[in-house]
Design an enzyme around this catalytic site. Structure first.
Site, mmCIF file in Angstrom:
data_model
loop_
_atom_site.group_PDB
_atom_site.id
_atom_site.type_symbol
_atom_site.label_atom_id
_atom_site.label_comp_id
_atom_site.label_asym_id
_atom_site.label_seq_id
_atom_site.Cartn_x
_atom_site.Cartn_y
_atom_site.Cartn_z
ATOM 1 N N PRO A 1 -1.568 -8.105 -1.208
ATOM 2 C CG PRO A 1 -1.035 -6.683 -2.982
ATOM 3 C CD PRO A 1 -0.564 -7.906 -2.257
ATOM 4 C CD GLU B 1 5.154 -8.094 -10.459
ATOM 5 O OE1 GLU B 1 5.871 -7.080 -10.533
ATOM 6 O OE2 GLU B 1 3.914 -8.045 -10.294
ATOM 7 N NE ARG C 1 -1.893 0.424 20.124
ATOM 8 C CZ ARG C 1 -3.164 0.375 20.526
ATOM 9 N NH1 ARG C 1 -3.950 -0.608 20.144
ATOM 10 N NH2 ARG C 1 -3.635 1.309 21.329
ATOM 11 C CG ASP D 1 -6.967 0.512 20.818
ATOM 12 O OD1 ASP D 1 -6.546 1.618 21.198
ATOM 13 O OD2 ASP D 1 -6.277 -0.515 20.791
HETATM 14 N N1 JCZ Z 1 -2.035 -4.739 1.722
HETATM 15 C C1 JCZ Z 1 -0.947 -4.782 0.849
HETATM 16 C C2 JCZ Z 1 0.078 -5.739 0.816
HETATM 17 C C3 JCZ Z 1 0.896 -5.357 -0.217
HETATM 18 C C4 JCZ Z 1 2.091 -6.060 -0.738
HETATM 19 C C5 JCZ Z 1 2.615 -7.173 -0.075
HETATM 20 C C6 JCZ Z 1 3.716 -7.851 -0.601
HETATM 21 C C7 JCZ Z 1 4.291 -7.404 -1.804
HETATM 22 C C8 JCZ Z 1 5.361 -7.855 -2.603
HETATM 23 C C9 JCZ Z 1 5.441 -7.001 -3.682
HETATM 24 N N2 JCZ Z 1 4.456 -6.082 -3.579
HETATM 25 C C10 JCZ Z 1 3.746 -6.299 -2.444
HETATM 26 C C11 JCZ Z 1 2.642 -5.612 -1.924
HETATM 27 N N3 JCZ Z 1 0.415 -4.239 -0.776
HETATM 28 N N4 JCZ Z 1 -0.719 -3.898 -0.100
#
Ligand code: JCZ
Length: 249
Positions: free
Chosen positions: A91, A118, A160, A175
């Protein structure tokens, strides 16, 4: 393109065996290899996580299994003639956009490291930045339970774009977000037979056969939709483009 995915849930990637991507794999356009992270553990419980230093909720993925797995995958670099780009969904990563998808589509080899818990001990990315191009990417501002779904999204968006994967080359150029005419524009509505369905008519312009007028109408619909739904993208459009929309209405 070669794609390696290391995960504790390799079965999560079964969808990559069907549809366009499945066909691309059978035609040799894509070479997707799945790896079970736990195969690089050495304890009876095949442990991949531990408690976080500094305290806090949840568990953190241990660096050793990841490093042994990544080293094993990139050991075949000699035969590949290059090292892979390491992509770590998170994230807190840079936004994964159509522009990044096009960037990835030019890569000969991608290695994905979807985390769980985590996340992965930060020293893994630190370690491999010395040897590989490492991208921490986000597919959106929401939090998943793991990176596997993000890898599915990224692989589909990239695959794609590869020559030979989509039947109609034009559809990629048209697109939403595609560089050029559609950059910062959403696609407009699409229609097919029947011409009237439950009292809803297809816009007559689309049945007119006037291709220039149809192209103008489609662009206008894309502009309207972008202004209505994505003012952030509309703000990036050339003001003359927006003005033309008003004149042509
Ligand atoms: N864009 C996005 C990536 C993630 C993500 C990526 C890896 C892990 C590992 C544990 N929770 C995660 C969440 N959530 N939203």
């Amino acid at each position: 393109m070669r794609v390696d995915i290391i995960s504790i849930f390799p079965e999560y990637f079964t969808p990559l065996e069907v549809s366009l991507i499945g066909k691309a794999r059978s035609r040799g356009i894509l070479d997707i290899r799945l790896h079970q992270l736990r195969d690089w553990t050495h304890d009876v419980h095949r442990t991949v996580d531990d408690t976080p230093y500094g305290g806090g909720p949840g568990m953190v993925m241990k660096p050793e299994p990841w490093a042994e797995a990544i080293d094993a995958v990139i050991a075949s670099a000699e035969t590949e003639g290059a090292l892979p780009r390491l992509v770590v969904p998170t994230p807190s990563g840079r936004p994964f956009t159509q522009k990044v998808a096009l960037e990835y589509a030019r890569e000969p080899w991608l290695l994905f490291a979807p985390a769980r818990y985590e996340g992965i001990d930060a020293r893994v990315v630190e370690e491999y930045r010395e040897r590989l191009r490492v991208d921490e990417v986000s597919i959106g501002d929401y939090v998943l339970a793991g990176g596997e779904a993000a890898v599915l999204v990224i692989v589909e968006a990239v695959a794609r774009l590869l020559p030979g994967v989509l039947g109609n080359v034009c559809s990629v150029a048209d697109d939403s977000f595609a560089p050029g005419a559609m950059e910062n524009l959403l696609e407009g509505p699409v229609y097919t037979k029947p011409p009237v369905w439950r009292g809803h008519e297809v816009p007559p312009i689309l049945l007119s056969g006037h291709h220039a007028a149809i192209a103008r109408w489609r662009r206008d619909q894309a502009l309207r939709r972008t202004v209505e739904r994505r003012p952030d993208l509309a703000a990036r459009l050339d003001p003359a483009t927006l003005d033309r929309r008003d004149r042509e209405v």
